[in-house]
Scaffold this active site. Structure first.
Site, PDB file in Angstrom:
ATOM      1  CB  CYS A 193      -0.836  -0.052   1.268  1.00 55.25           C
ATOM      2  SG  CYS A 193      -1.564   1.490   1.701  1.00 55.25           S
ATOM      3  CB  THR A 195      -2.905   4.870   1.300  1.00 55.88           C
ATOM      4  OG1 THR A 195      -3.594   4.035   0.391  1.00 55.88           O
ATOM      5  CG2 THR A 195      -3.859   5.929   1.810  1.00 55.88           C
TER       6      THR A 195
HETATM    7  P1  5GP Z   1      -0.847  -7.014   4.001  1.00 52.14           P
HETATM    8  O1  5GP Z   1      -1.316  -8.217   4.752  1.00 52.14           O
HETATM    9  O2  5GP Z   1      -0.280  -7.350   2.674  1.00 52.14           O
HETATM   10  O3  5GP Z   1       0.051  -6.138   4.825  1.00 52.14           O
HETATM   11  O4  5GP Z   1      -2.143  -6.100   3.757  1.00 52.14           O
HETATM   12  C1  5GP Z   1      -3.229  -6.540   2.998  1.00 52.14           C
HETATM   13  C2  5GP Z   1      -4.234  -5.413   2.885  1.00 52.14           C
HETATM   14  O5  5GP Z   1      -3.679  -4.287   2.187  1.00 52.14           O
HETATM   15  C3  5GP Z   1      -5.456  -5.739   2.049  1.00 52.14           C
HETATM   16  O6  5GP Z   1      -6.372  -6.578   2.722  1.00 52.14           O
HETATM   17  C4  5GP Z   1      -6.012  -4.350   1.743  1.00 52.14           C
HETATM   18  O7  5GP Z   1      -6.760  -3.832   2.803  1.00 52.14           O
HETATM   19  C5  5GP Z   1      -4.735  -3.522   1.619  1.00 52.14           C
HETATM   20  N1  5GP Z   1      -4.416  -3.261   0.199  1.00 52.14           N
HETATM   21  C6  5GP Z   1      -4.333  -4.136  -0.820  1.00 52.14           C
HETATM   22  N2  5GP Z   1      -3.981  -3.531  -1.963  1.00 52.14           N
HETATM   23  C7  5GP Z   1      -3.840  -2.227  -1.685  1.00 52.14           C
HETATM   24  C8  5GP Z   1      -3.509  -1.074  -2.455  1.00 52.14           C
HETATM   25  O8  5GP Z   1      -3.208  -1.132  -3.647  1.00 52.14           O
HETATM   26  N3  5GP Z   1      -3.524   0.119  -1.802  1.00 52.14           N
HETATM   27  C9  5GP Z   1      -3.829   0.214  -0.470  1.00 52.14           C
HETATM   28  N4  5GP Z   1      -3.860   1.411   0.091  1.00 52.14           N
HETATM   29  N5  5GP Z   1      -4.104  -0.866   0.300  1.00 52.14           N
HETATM   30  C10 5GP Z   1      -4.134  -2.059  -0.306  1.00 52.14           C
END
Ligand code: 5GP
Length: 373
Positions: A193, A195
């Site tokens: 992400c 953001t």
């Molecule tokens: P991880 O377990 O990889 O740290 O986080 C997974 C979460 O990241 C997902 O369930 C979703 O909420 C968030 N996420 C997935 N793709 C994106 C993206 O392209 N941008 C953002 N801001 N969050 C994402």
């Protein structure tokens, strides 16, 4: 006038569990399966509370097939075409389980765009009864989301509804009172992400979970911590902060069951090739990877939405994750880690973890004498 919240906001890496005297003699005595009851959904569900993210790479049938053996959940991604016979039959088979009084560990997902109609058709399908829906948008604060939750709840009073994402107690409660059983917590912590970089918006995940869990439980709802877990200890900390469920993307990426082709790369090592040692040639080795991408990344927009809308900017990145073998070893490691946490803090049941949690705030979480591992 601009305000500053001056209290310290914490991430998983800012805390460690305090070990406590315990009545458990072994991690085997720790029960990681919890009986969940919901505000609106009338059934009881037994689960370990781990959820595979509805990303195109991890919300797959293949991951679902393995995780459900561990009573872990998968949110299928919203790009499956259920008009296709095979995909439709997969859903039908999964939701038939319900008739034999076994829970289905499968959610279908929707956003607020055109896919809504397709999802309504599926939810009304008479051939089987889908009973779990994840409504997922990046910014859970927009009024359209609350309105949509109300609409879905009034049309499907017995549906298990999970909605997100937010990071504050007020909006958590709004969504629950609008009809959500579970609110998804996390803005910006995800492994792919961007953001926080692009918008400057976000909140450290541990503090977000602490506040939202407290707010949700006060009005009879539950929360799912979504994003930012990099290891089993982080998942345990999310439960420790009060999360009822923990959603995972990156930790399940790079597995056999994640979507995407295996990529082989030739990497230069630090070892000398013996016969050429005097001229200093270095050995090469082959390593396997799988591509993993954020659902708001440019790649995802191109693959699944036919390109990037001009008013948008990419809020996700693309990475190559080292190949990990089957997702089975990942879920086993997570559950093993949680059991061990429970035996250190004296929690016999998953639900007891927050009650048994005291966190130390730390400056340094890991001992990295021999590098990161
Ligand atoms: P991880 O377990 O990889 O740290 O986080 C997974 C979460 O990241 C997902 O369930 C979703 O909420 C968030 N996420 C997935 N793709 C994106 C993206 O392209 N941008 C953002 N801001 N969050 C994402």
């Amino acid at each position: 006038m601009t305000q500053i919240i001056d209290s310290i906001e914490l991430d998983f890496c800012d805390v460690l569990f305090k070990p406590k005297r315990t009545t458990l003699n072994s991690r085997r005595e720790a029960d990681v399966i919890r009986e969940y009851k919901f505000k609106y959904y009338p059934q009881v569900m037994n689960s370990c509370g781990i959820i595979a993210s509805n990303m195109a790479t991890t919300g797959t049938f293949e991951i679902n097939n393995i995780l459900q053996k561990y009573q872990a959940i998968t949110c299928l991604h919203k790009h499956y075409d259920f008009n296709s016979k095979d995909n439709y039959q997969y859903l039908a088979k999964n939701y038939k389980n319900k008739e034999s009084h076994k829970n289905s560990y499968t959610f279908i997902s929707t956003g607020l765009k055109d896919e809504k109609k397709h999802v309504f058709d599926l939810l009304s399908d008479k051939n089987f009864k889908i009973d779990k829906l994840c409504i997922d948008i990046a910014n859970g604060y927009i009024p359209k989301l609350t309105d949509f939750v109300k609409e879905v709840r009034s049309k499907f009073p017995n549906l298990l509804i999970m909605v997100g994402n937010v990071v504050t107690g007020d909006m958590t409660q709004d969504l629950i009172l609008s009809g959500a059983d579970i609110v998804k917590v996390g803005i910006g912590p995800g492994s792919v992400c961007t953001t926080r970089k692009l918008t400057g918006v976000g909140r450290p995940q541990l503090s977000a979970i602490l506040e939202c869990a407290d707010a949700a439980h006060g009005v009879g709802g539950l929360v799912c911590a979504d994003g930012g877990c990099t290891c089993a200890g982080d998942v345990a900390k999310a439960f420790g902060a009060g999360a009822d469920f923990v959603m995972i993307g990156g930790m399940f990426a790079g597995t056999d069951e994640a979507a995407g082709e295996l990529i082989e790369k030739t990497i230069q090592t630090n070892e000398l090739i013996e016969e050429n040692a005097n001229i200093g040639s270095l050995k090469h080795k082959k390593e396997k990877y799988k591509q993993f991408y954020g659902m708001s990344s440019q790649l995802a927009q191109e693959k699944h939405f036919g390109g990037m809308a001009c008013y948008r900017a990419s809020e996700g990145k693309v990475v190559d994750v080292a190949y990990k073998g089957s997702v089975e070893s990942v879920i086993q490691e997570i559950l093993g880690g949680i059991r061990s946490t429970m035996s250190y803090i004296g929690a016999r049941r998953l639900k007891d973890i927050p009650k048994c949690t005291t966190f130390y705030r730390v400056n340094r979480q890991l001992n990295e004498v021999f590098g990161k591992s």
